[in-house]
Design an enzyme around this catalytic site. Structure first.
Site, PDB file in Angstrom:
ATOM      1  N   HIS A   1       0.807  -1.229   0.000  1.00 46.56           N
ATOM      2  CA  HIS A   1       0.000   0.000   0.000  1.00 46.56           C
ATOM      3  C   HIS A   1       0.838   1.276   0.000  1.00 46.56           C
ATOM      4  O   HIS A   1       0.540   2.230   0.720  1.00 46.56           O
ATOM      5  CB  HIS A   1      -0.956  -0.009   1.185  1.00 46.56           C
ATOM      6  CG  HIS A   1      -2.036  -1.046   1.101  1.00 46.56           C
ATOM      7  ND1 HIS A   1      -2.534  -1.521  -0.099  1.00 46.56           N
ATOM      8  CD2 HIS A   1      -2.720  -1.725   2.080  1.00 46.56           C
ATOM      9  CE1 HIS A   1      -3.484  -2.425   0.153  1.00 46.56           C
ATOM     10  NE2 HIS A   1      -3.605  -2.570   1.448  1.00 46.56           N
TER      11      HIS A   1
ATOM     12  N   HIS B   1     -10.059   1.483   0.611  1.00 47.77           N
ATOM     13  CA  HIS B   1      -9.861   0.369   1.548  1.00 47.77           C
ATOM     14  C   HIS B   1     -10.889   0.330   2.684  1.00 47.77           C
ATOM     15  O   HIS B   1     -10.568  -0.052   3.808  1.00 47.77           O
ATOM     16  CB  HIS B   1      -8.436   0.441   2.113  1.00 47.77           C
ATOM     17  CG  HIS B   1      -7.862  -0.877   2.530  1.00 47.77           C
ATOM     18  ND1 HIS B   1      -8.395  -1.639   3.531  1.00 47.77           N
ATOM     19  CD2 HIS B   1      -6.784  -1.558   2.079  1.00 47.77           C
ATOM     20  CE1 HIS B   1      -7.656  -2.739   3.698  1.00 47.77           C
ATOM     21  NE2 HIS B   1      -6.680  -2.715   2.818  1.00 47.77           N
TER      22      HIS B   1
ATOM     23  N   GLU C   1     -11.699  -3.979  -2.632  1.00 50.54           N
ATOM     24  CA  GLU C   1     -10.781  -2.953  -3.133  1.00 50.54           C
ATOM     25  C   GLU C   1     -10.560  -3.155  -4.625  1.00 50.54           C
ATOM     26  O   GLU C   1      -9.765  -3.997  -5.032  1.00 50.54           O
ATOM     27  CB  GLU C   1      -9.439  -3.052  -2.391  1.00 50.54           C
ATOM     28  CG  GLU C   1      -9.540  -3.083  -0.876  1.00 50.54           C
ATOM     29  CD  GLU C   1      -8.341  -3.786  -0.241  1.00 50.54           C
ATOM     30  OE1 GLU C   1      -7.189  -3.367  -0.500  1.00 50.54           O
ATOM     31  OE2 GLU C   1      -8.554  -4.756   0.512  1.00 50.54           O
TER      32      GLU C   1
ATOM     33  N   ASP D   1      -8.002 -13.059   1.183  1.00 50.53           N
ATOM     34  CA  ASP D   1      -7.195 -11.861   0.923  1.00 50.53           C
ATOM     35  C   ASP D   1      -6.636 -12.035  -0.482  1.00 50.53           C
ATOM     36  O   ASP D   1      -5.430 -12.197  -0.672  1.00 50.53           O
ATOM     37  CB  ASP D   1      -6.086 -11.716   1.964  1.00 50.53           C
ATOM     38  CG  ASP D   1      -5.381 -10.355   1.897  1.00 50.53           C
ATOM     39  OD1 ASP D   1      -5.860  -9.474   1.150  1.00 50.53           O
ATOM     40  OD2 ASP D   1      -4.352 -10.189   2.574  1.00 50.53           O
TER      41      ASP D   1
ATOM     42  N   TYR E   1     -13.653  -0.943   5.183  1.00 49.00           N
ATOM     43  CA  TYR E   1     -14.140  -2.205   5.745  1.00 49.00           C
ATOM     44  C   TYR E   1     -15.652  -2.057   5.949  1.00 49.00           C
ATOM     45  O   TYR E   1     -16.101  -1.218   6.730  1.00 49.00           O
ATOM     46  CB  TYR E   1     -13.499  -2.483   7.102  1.00 49.00           C
ATOM     47  CG  TYR E   1     -12.030  -2.834   7.108  1.00 49.00           C
ATOM     48  CD1 TYR E   1     -11.599  -4.123   7.466  1.00 49.00           C
ATOM     49  CD2 TYR E   1     -11.056  -1.887   6.810  1.00 49.00           C
ATOM     50  CE1 TYR E   1     -10.248  -4.450   7.518  1.00 49.00           C
ATOM     51  CE2 TYR E   1      -9.707  -2.200   6.859  1.00 49.00           C
ATOM     52  CZ  TYR E   1      -9.316  -3.483   7.207  1.00 49.00           C
ATOM     53  OH  TYR E   1      -7.965  -3.800   7.263  1.00 49.00           O
TER      54      TYR E   1
END
Length: 344
Positions: A100, A177, A310, A243, A179
């Protein structure tokens, strides 16, 4: 909350409200801190993980809650890449990789507020950031970045991200990003949420979560969400959780020129979020590393408390020639749009 002057570069929180959606966004990391949407009975709930003030974000307590990450989202293998005959080395901040943008990516910068309309028709806020040549000790060329959040309808929020390298070619891959927990940020885990992802392949990863370069069909695997199913249905078969980057299929459903990426549904509240994008991939991340973070209203966020979707260029694409290219040439424009559509 009072509007700040446009040239005030201190971290703050700004509001967008069209009478149906209520969103709070900080100029620190261009971060969504709160987003309230109604359920089937019209009851509002805040459906994003985060904090009540900017201080925890500034103090590094957020595991990328709600922010825009860059200059390059996701992982770059061993923090190394070559471009135009020059070798570059980034800070290592995620196992052996750079994640990132490095130690102080775009999520840890205070962006300028270039425009803000709080309410009325199509409320919006535009953030601007100037990324210097050699940022993070490495990234080539200066880049001007803008991000505009707009409430385009009673039930829809749009994010337009743009970036222009001024004087050198450079990799650019921005991602949002947030959540999400459609039951409410303080309601526990998202394993009973249902999801459909318009991706029939993933980019499988090595032991350090870097894509191998292959494309793996999801059919018959725990990664298959081509039809809607519970997030938790087979999560136990993929280690600590999802992920992974999904390769978005060519659009058979299009809205405003964007392809359908995912549909997230919470059965309890009947809230639904449809995500549309023009990016080639989407990282499906189930908050596997969230562990006892004290958030808004002293809610404690544990593992799987939220799910991230994302949209992005593929991870480590700068080192994988078979992946869609993430290099933007000097003077050209990077564009990335996301549309979040809520219903109940």
């Amino acid at each position: 909350m009072a509007d700040q002057t446009k040239n005030d570069n201190t971290p703050g929180i700004f509001e967008l409200n069209n009478g149906s959606l209520q969103v709070k966004i900080s100029n620190y990391g261009a971060t969504i801190t709160s987003l309230s949407v109604p359920d089937k009975n019209g009851k509002l709930a805040d459906v994003v993980l985060g904090f009540d003030s900017v201080d925890p974000y500034v103090n590094g307590l957020a595991p990328y809650f709600g922010c825009i990450v860059g200059r390059v989202a996701n992982r770059i293998k061993e923090g190394k890449f070559s471009l135009n005959g020059v070798d570059y080395t980034l800070p290592i901040n995620n196992g052996p990789n750079s994640l990132h943008g490095g130690n102080k990516g775009f999520d840890k910068k205070t962006w300028e507020v270039a425009g803000h309309k709080k309410d009325g028709d199509k409320p919006f806020i535009t953030f601007k950031y100037h990324s210097a040549d050699g940022e993070e000790g490495c990234y080539p060329g200066a880049v001007t970045v803008t991000a505009t959040y707009t409430l385009t309808s009673a039930t829809t929020m749009r994010l337009d991200m743009e970036a222009v390298p001024e004087n050198k070619d450079t990799p650019i891959n921005l991602a949002q990003h947030t959540y999400w927990n459609l039951s409410g940020h303080d309601s526990g885990n998202i394993l009973d949420h249902r999801i459909q992802i318009w991706g029939s392949h993933i980019t499988p990863v090595d032991q350090h979560s870097v894509p191998t370069g292959e494309l793996l069909p999801v059919k018959g695997t725990p990664f298959d969400f081509t039809e809607e199913k519970r997030i938790g249905e087979r999560i136990g078969e993929v280690g600590i959780g999802y992920d992974h980057n999904y390769v978005l299929d060519c659009a058979d459903q299009v809205k405003d020129g964007l392809k359908h990426a995912a549909k997230l549904r919470d059965g309890e509240s009947s809230r639904v979020m449809d995500l549309w994008t023009d990016a080639p991939g989407v990282q499906f991340y189930t908050g596997n590393y969230v562990d006892g973070v004290v958030g808004k209203g002293n809610a404690v966020y544990g593992k799987h408390a939220g799910v991230c979707l994302e949209t992005q260029g593929f991870p480590n694409a700068i080192n994988q020639k078979s992946f869609p290219c993430v290099v933007v040439k000097a003077g050209e424009k990077y564009k990335h749009t996301m549309l979040f559509e809520f219903s109940a």
